[in-house]
Design a protein around this motif. Structure first.
Motif, PDB file in Angstrom:
ATOM      1  N   GLN A  50      -4.321   2.878   1.381  1.00 27.56           N
ATOM      2  CA  GLN A  50      -4.350   2.154   2.641  1.00 27.56           C
ATOM      3  C   GLN A  50      -4.288   0.643   2.407  1.00 27.56           C
ATOM      4  O   GLN A  50      -4.486   0.151   1.289  1.00 27.56           O
ATOM      5  CB  GLN A  50      -5.609   2.521   3.424  1.00 27.56           C
ATOM      6  N   ASN A  80       0.820  -1.210   0.000  1.00 23.90           N
ATOM      7  CA  ASN A  80       0.000   0.000   0.000  1.00 23.90           C
ATOM      8  C   ASN A  80       0.852   1.257   0.000  1.00 23.90           C
ATOM      9  O   ASN A  80       0.450   2.301  -0.526  1.00 23.90           O
ATOM     10  CB  ASN A  80      -0.947  -0.008   1.196  1.00 23.90           C
ATOM     11  N   GLU A  81       2.064   1.203   0.578  1.00 24.19           N
ATOM     12  CA  GLU A  81       2.938   2.376   0.598  1.00 24.19           C
ATOM     13  C   GLU A  81       3.488   2.700  -0.789  1.00 24.19           C
ATOM     14  O   GLU A  81       3.803   3.860  -1.076  1.00 24.19           O
ATOM     15  CB  GLU A  81       4.098   2.147   1.565  1.00 24.19           C
ATOM     16  N   MET A 130     -13.763   5.330   2.760  1.00 20.64           N
ATOM     17  CA  MET A 130     -12.394   5.464   3.264  1.00 20.64           C
ATOM     18  C   MET A 130     -11.522   6.099   2.183  1.00 20.64           C
ATOM     19  O   MET A 130     -11.558   5.702   1.019  1.00 20.64           O
ATOM     20  CB  MET A 130     -11.861   4.078   3.639  1.00 20.64           C
ATOM     21  N   LYS A 154     -12.129   9.935   6.447  1.00 19.96           N
ATOM     22  CA  LYS A 154     -13.223   9.487   5.603  1.00 19.96           C
ATOM     23  C   LYS A 154     -13.865  10.686   4.921  1.00 19.96           C
ATOM     24  O   LYS A 154     -13.802  11.806   5.401  1.00 19.96           O
ATOM     25  CB  LYS A 154     -14.268   8.712   6.415  1.00 19.96           C
ATOM     26  N   LYS A 182      -5.840   8.533   2.980  1.00 19.90           N
ATOM     27  CA  LYS A 182      -5.156   8.892   4.223  1.00 19.90           C
ATOM     28  C   LYS A 182      -5.767   8.121   5.379  1.00 19.90           C
ATOM     29  O   LYS A 182      -6.985   7.986   5.488  1.00 19.90           O
ATOM     30  CB  LYS A 182      -5.259  10.397   4.478  1.00 19.90           C
ATOM     31  N   ARG A 183      -4.918   7.643   6.248  1.00 21.50           N
ATOM     32  CA  ARG A 183      -5.371   6.809   7.356  1.00 21.50           C
ATOM     33  C   ARG A 183      -6.198   7.632   8.343  1.00 21.50           C
ATOM     34  O   ARG A 183      -5.824   8.739   8.732  1.00 21.50           O
ATOM     35  CB  ARG A 183      -4.158   6.220   8.075  1.00 21.50           C
ATOM     36  N   GLY A 184      -7.343   7.079   8.741  1.00 24.45           N
ATOM     37  CA  GLY A 184      -8.214   7.726   9.702  1.00 24.45           C
ATOM     38  C   GLY A 184      -9.103   8.805   9.118  1.00 24.45           C
ATOM     39  O   GLY A 184      -9.872   9.426   9.856  1.00 24.45           O
ATOM     40  N   ARG A 219      -6.328  -1.725   3.316  1.00 29.51           N
ATOM     41  CA  ARG A 219      -7.588  -2.345   2.880  1.00 29.51           C
ATOM     42  C   ARG A 219      -7.814  -2.145   1.383  1.00 29.51           C
ATOM     43  O   ARG A 219      -8.386  -3.000   0.711  1.00 29.51           O
ATOM     44  CB  ARG A 219      -8.770  -1.771   3.669  1.00 29.51           C
TER      45      ARG A 219
END
Length: 568
Positions: A117, A111-112, A250, A257, A253-255, A119
């Protein structure tokens, strides 16, 4: 008392967002582009013959990727702890990481690599595995058609090849040259008997034939820029706010939405009906499409009493064995669209070569600009490059663009699909069949007319615009929703022999050759006669679905000759 189970059918429910802003489209485009590049990498890794059986279950490739990502994280932690201890002068006696650990610590997670992400990467693996599994299944069906058209093969060889193309396990072993290592189980008990019926020379010939066909027809999928993306039930939800429904998904970026307002209420987001959805980014209409597959209850299967034969055509869309026809004006839509595309491509061709010449001149000027020249010369070259770029942009905008062409083609296709649906529903309501017998028109290219004349080239254009795959899908879907059984039969020579006496038609009349002339029975409707032949072919033990079409002709001619000999 046992509860009666209800029959269900997969149905796609669609929802749309309101018009998106430019910032939202840019953010979604970056997310979809990263997802597409991830799929492109996975396609390159999994589309080979060594992964034919792996893609049947996407959990295997996902677990291997997770294992590799876990090793990377473990190596990063080991290198980080060693560096931390080294800075504090506590690394004395501590073993330094080996070369493999250092090399792993410098690698990026899946994912990087694409700025998405974890998922999203997992859903990309699932998406790729499902597409590749469908690719191998469709390739097997296509190669079975090639086997059907090959008249040199013996009957035992044809049975062996048809079985191999339906079994990815044996297919993979043959492609890898390891067919002697096959370990048949109870489910695959036919393979040893089919293999034993062939000689050593025939087995060698079949193995080479399988490799040649696979190498020739195997596609190589790619996804450099994806316009659709899978999301599992954790990655999306529907939020009710101010009396409206909002799709929450999602982001990269993590976290974080993002919420998008839907055009109407969405009632398929509760916990009982949650599942995967497919998001489609439509840049032209500036919106997101939400596709959700659900199970809808359909009618129970009927008793197999009334059987109906059906012939597909372009002049008349559907002709039935009862003598009724539906979709009489369908050929007008097909012909108009085929000729419109031909005129458009003909007008477009005269601008392609000038655009290529301008691009060549621009490339030469850019190479010249890279050299050492005076400031005046550089300015003159840049002005020439700018003038050429403006000419290229004008050609691409007004003569070589695809946006208007695609929009017009989609509108014409939707009109054809609408007429297909209306004609199929009229036929099912009027005829009320319990079994619908239809012809399998997934023929190979060898059976199509070659473009050696203007008429045959025109016929090929109409055939390519005739969306027979869409007609077949709609037939099967609407029949399954009403509990009607569908049966495919061999279409060879169904419209060229008389259903009454079995003689070969001597002549075809009419604008669309809809009238056939039999030497014994006289004139008749060729389309309805073909429908009667299709209905009778359902119970024909001698002409199966995969009987070569030249053999079918010989069988029909022999039957008529025997009938004439008996009557004489």
């Amino acid at each position: 008392m046992t509860r009666k189970t209800k029959r269900t059918q997969t149905k796609t429910i669609r929802a749309y967002t309101v018009k998106l802003t430019d910032e939202e489209i840019k953010e979604l485009d970056e997310l979809f582009a990263g997802y597409g590049r991830c799929k492109d990498l996975l396609y390159a890794q999994l589309c080979g013959i060594n992964h034919m059986t792996d893609v049947k279950q996407w959990h295997g490739p996902r677990d291997r990727i997770r294992k590799h990502d876990g090793e990377i994280k473990k190596a990063r932690k080991a290198v980080k702890d060693w560096k931390k201890a080294y800075k504090k002068n506590k690394a004395h006696g501590l073993k330094s990481p080996d070369a493999r650990t250092v090399r792993l610590s410098k690698q990026k997670l899946l994912n990087e690599q694409f700025g998405i992400q974890g998922r999203h990467a997992t859903e990309a693996v699932k998406d790729v595995c499902m597409n590749l599994n469908s690719m191998w299944s469709n390739l097997g069906l296509k190669l079975k058609k090639q086997v059907q058209a090959n008249e040199i093969l013996a009957s035992a060889e044809r049975q062996y090849l048809n079985y191999v193309f339906t079994s990815p396990y044996y297919w993979q072993l043959i492609l890898q040259g390891r067919e002697n290592e096959a370990k048949p189980n109870e489910e695959d008990s036919q393979y040893p008997s089919l293999r034993a019926s062939l000689t050593k020379e025939q087995l060698r010939h079949c193995a080479g034939y399988i490799r040649r066909l696979t190498r020739k027809h195997k596609p190589y999928p790619h996804s450099s820029s994806a316009r659709c993306m899978l999301c599992d039930e954790i990655m999306w939800s529907v939020v009710e706010k101010d009396g409206s429904s909002y799709l929450e998904i999602m982001t990269a970026k993590r976290g974080k939405k993002k919420q998008f307002k839907l055009t109407g209420p969405y009632c398929y987001a509760n916990k009982k009906k949650r599942g995967d959805i497919q998001l489609i980014l439509d840049k032209n209409k500036k919106r997101l499409e939400v596709h959700r597959a659900i199970k809808s209850v359909v009618s129970n299967k009927r008793n197999l009493h009334k059987k109906l034969g059906m012939d597909k055509g372009m002049a008349t869309l559907i002709s039935c064995s009862s003598g009724q026809e539906y979709g009489a004006n369908f050929s007008k839509l097909v012909s108009a669209e085929a000729e419109r595309i031909n005129r458009r491509n003909t007008n477009r061709n005269k601008y392609i070569q000038p655009a290529k010449e301008l691009r060549r001149q621009r490339s030469n000027l850019q190479k010249k600009l890279a050299g050492t020249h005076s400031a005046k010369t550089n300015k003159r070259i840049r002005c020439q490059i700018g003038s050429i770029e403006r000419q290229i942009a004008h050609l691409e905008k007004h003569h070589l663009g695809n946006k208007l062409y695609r929009r017009q083609h989609e509108r014409k296709q939707s009109n054809m699909e609408r007429m297909m649906n209306v004609s199929i529903r009229q036929m099912l309501i009027t005829e009320e069949p319990d079994v619908l017998v239809k012809e399998d028109l997934s023929f190979t290219k060898e059976k199509l007319p070659r473009a050696s004349s203007r008429y045959e080239a025109k016929a090929r254009r109409k055939l390519s615009s005739w969306a027979k795959g869409t007609l077949n899908k709609r037939l099967e879907y609407l029949c399954a929703s009403q509990g009607i059984k569908t049966v495919d039969v061999n279409p060879a020579y169904t419209s060229q022999f008389c259903p009454r006496c079995g003689a070969h038609f001597t002549e075809r009349k009419g604008m669309h050759h809809e009238t056939a002339v039999c030497p014994n029975c006289g004139e008749m409707n060729a389309n309805t006669a073909a429908a009667v032949n299709i209905l009778r072919r359902m119970d024909d033990k001698e002409i199966t679905l995969y009987t070569p079409y030249r053999k079918v002709e010989k069988i029909l001619e022999d039957r008529y000759a025997n009938k004439q000999a008996v009557m004489a």
